[in-house]
Design a protein around this motif. Structure first.
Motif, short mmCIF file in Angstrom:
data_model
loop_
_atom_site.label_atom_id
_atom_site.label_comp_id
_atom_site.label_asym_id
_atom_site.label_seq_id
_atom_site.Cartn_x
_atom_site.Cartn_y
_atom_site.Cartn_z
N GLY A 1 -53.66 -0.47 -13.45
CA GLY A 1 -52.61 -1.35 -13.55
C GLY A 1 -53.09 -2.65 -13.79
N ALA A 2 -54.31 -3.28 -13.02
CA ALA A 2 -54.69 -4.54 -13.51
C ALA A 2 -55.23 -4.54 -14.96
CB ALA A 2 -55.69 -4.78 -12.53
N GLN A 3 -55.62 -3.62 -15.60
CA GLN A 3 -56.09 -3.54 -16.86
C GLN A 3 -55.08 -3.90 -17.86
OE1 GLN A 3 -58.51 -0.28 -17.81
NE2 GLN A 3 -58.74 -0.73 -20.21
N HIS A 4 -54.00 -3.17 -17.63
CA HIS A 4 -52.97 -2.97 -18.56
C HIS A 4 -51.40 -3.74 -18.33
CE1 HIS A 4 -54.97 0.29 -20.71
NE2 HIS A 4 -55.21 0.80 -19.79
N TRP A 5 -51.52 -4.15 -16.98
CA TRP A 5 -50.06 -4.71 -16.70
C TRP A 5 -50.27 -6.04 -16.28
CZ3 TRP A 5 -45.72 -3.15 -18.34
CH2 TRP A 5 -45.57 -1.83 -19.05
N GLN A 6 -51.41 -6.46 -15.51
CA GLN A 6 -51.75 -7.76 -14.73
C GLN A 6 -51.26 -9.03 -15.62
OE1 GLN A 6 -54.90 -8.22 -12.04
NE2 GLN A 6 -54.20 -10.03 -11.14
N LYS A 7 -52.11 -9.06 -16.79
CA LYS A 7 -52.08 -10.16 -17.70
C LYS A 7 -50.76 -10.21 -18.37
CE LYS A 7 -54.75 -12.45 -21.09
NZ LYS A 7 -56.12 -12.65 -22.21
N PRO A 8 -50.25 -9.18 -18.92
CA PRO A 8 -48.91 -9.42 -19.80
C PRO A 8 -47.75 -9.79 -18.87
CG PRO A 8 -50.13 -7.04 -20.39
CD PRO A 8 -50.72 -7.91 -19.20
N LEU A 9 -47.70 -9.35 -17.55
CA LEU A 9 -46.68 -9.84 -16.66
C LEU A 9 -47.03 -11.06 -15.84
CD1 LEU A 9 -45.96 -6.28 -15.04
CD2 LEU A 9 -44.75 -7.30 -16.78
N THR A 10 -48.11 -11.57 -16.20
CA THR A 10 -48.23 -13.12 -15.61
C THR A 10 -47.58 -14.31 -16.77
OG1 THR A 10 -50.18 -12.48 -14.76
CG2 THR A 10 -49.97 -14.63 -14.98
N THR A 11 -46.68 -15.05 -16.06
CA THR A 11 -46.15 -16.08 -16.78
C THR A 11 -46.41 -17.32 -16.23
OG1 THR A 11 -44.04 -15.87 -15.69
CG2 THR A 11 -44.26 -14.50 -17.62
N LYS A 12 -45.83 -18.45 -16.72
CA LYS A 12 -46.04 -19.67 -16.03
C LYS A 12 -45.24 -19.95 -14.84
CE LYS A 12 -46.67 -22.11 -20.55
NZ LYS A 12 -45.93 -23.21 -21.63
N THR A 13 -44.33 -19.29 -14.57
CA THR A 13 -43.71 -19.28 -13.39
C THR A 13 -43.84 -18.19 -12.32
OG1 THR A 13 -41.61 -18.24 -14.24
CG2 THR A 13 -41.75 -20.83 -14.61
N ARG A 14 -44.76 -16.89 -12.83
CA ARG A 14 -44.80 -16.07 -12.00
C ARG A 14 -46.26 -15.56 -12.07
NH1 ARG A 14 -41.50 -11.13 -13.94
NH2 ARG A 14 -43.00 -10.95 -15.60
N THR A 15 -46.88 -15.31 -10.99
CA THR A 15 -48.35 -15.14 -10.92
C THR A 15 -48.24 -13.30 -10.45
OG1 THR A 15 -49.12 -17.23 -10.54
CG2 THR A 15 -50.79 -15.44 -9.62
N THR A 16 -48.59 -12.67 -11.39
CA THR A 16 -48.81 -11.04 -10.87
C THR A 16 -49.97 -10.81 -10.27
OG1 THR A 16 -47.09 -10.86 -12.90
CG2 THR A 16 -48.54 -8.81 -12.08
N THR A 17 -49.97 -10.12 -9.37
CA THR A 17 -50.99 -9.99 -8.32
C THR A 17 -51.66 -8.52 -8.85
OG1 THR A 17 -50.13 -8.74 -6.49
CG2 THR A 17 -50.54 -11.44 -6.58
N ARG A 18 -53.02 -8.00 -8.54
CA ARG A 18 -53.25 -6.88 -8.69
C ARG A 18 -52.59 -5.80 -8.21
NH1 ARG A 18 -58.60 -4.95 -10.27
NH2 ARG A 18 -59.09 -2.86 -9.71
N HIS A 19 -51.86 -6.00 -7.05
CA HIS A 19 -50.90 -5.04 -6.26
C HIS A 19 -49.91 -4.98 -7.02
CE1 HIS A 19 -54.14 -5.24 -3.27
NE2 HIS A 19 -53.88 -6.62 -2.96
N ASP A 20 -49.17 -5.81 -7.34
CA ASP A 20 -48.05 -5.71 -8.24
C ASP A 20 -48.04 -4.96 -9.40
OD1 ASP A 20 -46.76 -7.61 -6.39
OD2 ASP A 20 -47.34 -9.03 -7.66
N ALA A 21 -49.24 -5.12 -10.11
CA ALA A 21 -49.52 -4.48 -11.34
C ALA A 21 -49.68 -3.03 -10.95
CB ALA A 21 -50.83 -4.88 -11.95
N ALA A 22 -50.41 -2.63 -9.71
CA ALA A 22 -50.64 -1.19 -9.20
C ALA A 22 -49.18 -0.60 -8.91
CB ALA A 22 -51.15 -1.43 -8.00
N ALA A 23 -48.17 -1.43 -8.57
CA ALA A 23 -46.69 -0.83 -8.40
C ALA A 23 -46.39 -0.36 -9.62
CB ALA A 23 -46.12 -1.76 -7.66
N VAL A 24 -46.49 -1.10 -10.69
CA VAL A 24 -46.00 -0.56 -11.78
C VAL A 24 -46.59 0.57 -12.34
CG1 VAL A 24 -45.71 -1.23 -14.35
CG2 VAL A 24 -45.46 -3.07 -12.68
N ALA A 25 -47.87 0.77 -12.21
CA ALA A 25 -48.56 1.85 -12.52
C ALA A 25 -48.10 3.14 -11.80
CB ALA A 25 -50.05 1.75 -12.53
#
Length: 538
Positions: free
Chosen positions: A430-454
């Protein structure tokens, strides 16, 4: 490259098979409080003696010994009280037996791990699948001593297992140990004594279908009147016919009241338990009954409107909503909880977090919540993780079993299906494939958020990675659609983008306007073969 373990398919968690509701016994008269204490202390003493007898029988327990115990208890209470006490003793012995088996397996795993590492050279590096040697000769010597300690402990536990001996503390081992550490527990000797006696009381009556209001020992009428069948030595305290005592208070179960009322009016079995919260000096009554587990919802039906992926952590739940194609929608949500304090506080924190999660799921119109199928029973030993004390505390603090049981029970009433997904590699991928693409200037995506997507994508049957590699022969769509965001059955997945209404300007971005689907309208250096043929034709 390390070989990955196989991923188990996701499944819908079956619903609960029992219900328990609780209410407070308010406005008790002084005589009521005295009678409850007398009955609880008397039956508690009988329960302690019966548990001692049951543990002494060990593997020699039989129907004859059980009947003899019940006859002896009936003379000092009643037939129904005796049946409830003997049943509780059997359940307690069986629970201690299962705990003994689990402890033996843990000792065997620890001994095998230490033996393996002691056989390796000091300082040898380990791999993902095989452990390495110990870091220093000092650590090697300390672990060799611990190996002898665990082997001796395992030998004693095996001897107890073969002889049928179990070790049970009525009232709880934690409270028994607190007697020697009153300052650390924040209790005085009088407070500890009151809590200890209250935990050892016995005021539990099993239900019986066909009897009046589903229980002859502790009876609650539809209007909330509570009456108790007194044991024979305390029958002189009765204030109602047939040796019963009627409490002055009334109870009204706010949660599932209609279900409880339907059962008692139909004379179906309902079990009751009366207990005292010594810290607050409050009496409570708990009603419980069995229900038929609802049939599991088919997976396509549960995922028809998307899913909410939930990543379980030691202090919060990280959740993200996904559409039917596995794409994250909106912003992630976080539901914190505090697991410090006593068991009631921890349980209340978990319930509060799950309540907010379910409310959000209903507001989104989602019919399924995906969670990890976690089980840390064999993964939190000090022999497996060694010096990683912080990680051991982290996984030990996760309320995996309590959270899953609570979520399944609460979601059953909300009509939301719970899907259990394999937790393998969800945080890493999740961190490898989703954390960086889902991070924007107004939203900080954590490793746990990316794991929820996975987790949500795995529950839907999608791969965790966002995009597949291009075809090996050439980079075109001849060998199939490149992306996996939409399947071949999704209509319009390769069509032009929808035209955005509004005033046209001189600078129209590519892919918009009336010619969005025309390849010749784009800024390209080459023309299609069809367009060139039309231009050359007379």
């Amino acid at each position: 490259m390390a070989e990955l373990r196989p991923i188990a398919p996701a499944f819908v968690v079956p619903g609960p098979s029992g219900v328990a509701v609780r209410d407070r016994l308010k406005h008790l008269a002084p005589a009521d409080d005295e009678v409850l204490r007398l009955v609880g202390a008397h039956l508690g003493a009988l329960a302690s003696a019966d548990l001692k007898t049951r543990c002494a029988d060990g593997l020699e327990h039989s129907t004859g010994t059980w009947a003899a115990r019940k006859r002896e208890l009936t003379a000092h209470s009643s037939a129904r009280w005796a049946g409830a006490i003997t049943k509780a003793s059997h359940d307690q012995w069986a629970l201690a037996r299962r705990g003994q088996d689990d402890h033996i397996r843990d000792l065997q795993a620890a001994i095998a791990m230490i033996t393996c590492r002691l056989s390796l050279p000091v300082g040898k590096k380990g791999t993902r699948k095989e452990p390495g040697g110990y870091r220093s000769a000092r650590e090697w010597f300390a672990k060799s001593r611990r190996l002898h300690l665990l082997q001796d402990r395992l030998q004693r536990r095996r001897a107890d297992q073969q002889a049928g001996r179990v070790r049970v503390v009525r009232g709880g081992k934690r409270l028994a140990r607190a007697r020697h550490h009153l300052e650390a527990a924040g209790l005085t000797e009088a407070e500890w004594r009151q809590s200890w006696e209250a935990e050892r009381w016995f005021l539990t009556a099993d239900g019986e279908s066909g009897k009046r209001y589903g229980n002859e020992t502790i009876r609650i009428t539809p209007d909330g009147q509570v009456s108790i069948k007194l044991p024979a030595p305390l029958a002189h305290h009765a204030n109602a016919p047939h040796g019963r005592y009627v409490l002055a208070c009334r109870v009204a179960f706010a949660h599932r009241r209609n279900e409880w009322a339907d059962r008692i009016e139909a004379n179906r079995a309902v079990a009751y338990r009366i207990h005292l919260d010594a810290a607050r000096d409050r009496w409570y009554i708990t009603a419980s009954w069995q229900i038929l587990a609802a049939p599991a919802v088919p997976m396509p039906t549960a995922l028809a409107y998307g899913v909410i992926g939930v990543d379980t952590n030691a202090d919060h739940l990280a959740a993200w909503r996904l559409d039917t194609h596995g794409n994250p929608i909106g912003n992630p949500r976080r539901f914190p909880y505090d697991l410090s304090g006593n068991a009631e506080h921890r349980d209340a924190q978990v319930r509060h977090a799950l309540t907010r999660l379910l409310h959000w799921a209903r507001a989104c119109g989602v019919n399924a919540i995906a969670i990890e199928d976690l089980d840390f029973q064999a993964e939190k030993t000090r022999e497996k993780h060694g010096r990683r004390k912080r990680f051991r505390r982290l996984i030990s603090g996760m309320p995996t079993s309590r959270l899953r049981a609570r979520l399944t029970s609460m979601a059953d009433q909300s009509g939301i299906a719970i899907i259990a997904a394999d937790p393998a590699y969800t945080s890493k991928w999740g961190a490898q494939h989703w954390q960086k693409p889902l991070t924007t200037k107004t939203r900080t995506t954590t490793r746990h958020d990316a794991a929820a997507v996975a987790i949500g994508r795995r529950a839907q049957g999608h791969p965790i990675r966002r995009r597949t590699a291009p075809p090996p022969a050439h980079q075109s769509d001849e060998q199939g659609h490149r992306t996996i965001q939409a399947g071949p059955q999704a209509l319009g997945r390769e069509g032009p983008r929808p035209r955005i209404p509004g005033p046209r300007t001189r600078s129209v971005p590519p892919g918009r306007g009336a010619n969005a689907g025309d390849r010749n309208a784009q800024h390209r250096s080459e023309r299609s073969a069809e367009h060139v043929q039309l231009m050359l034709s007379p």
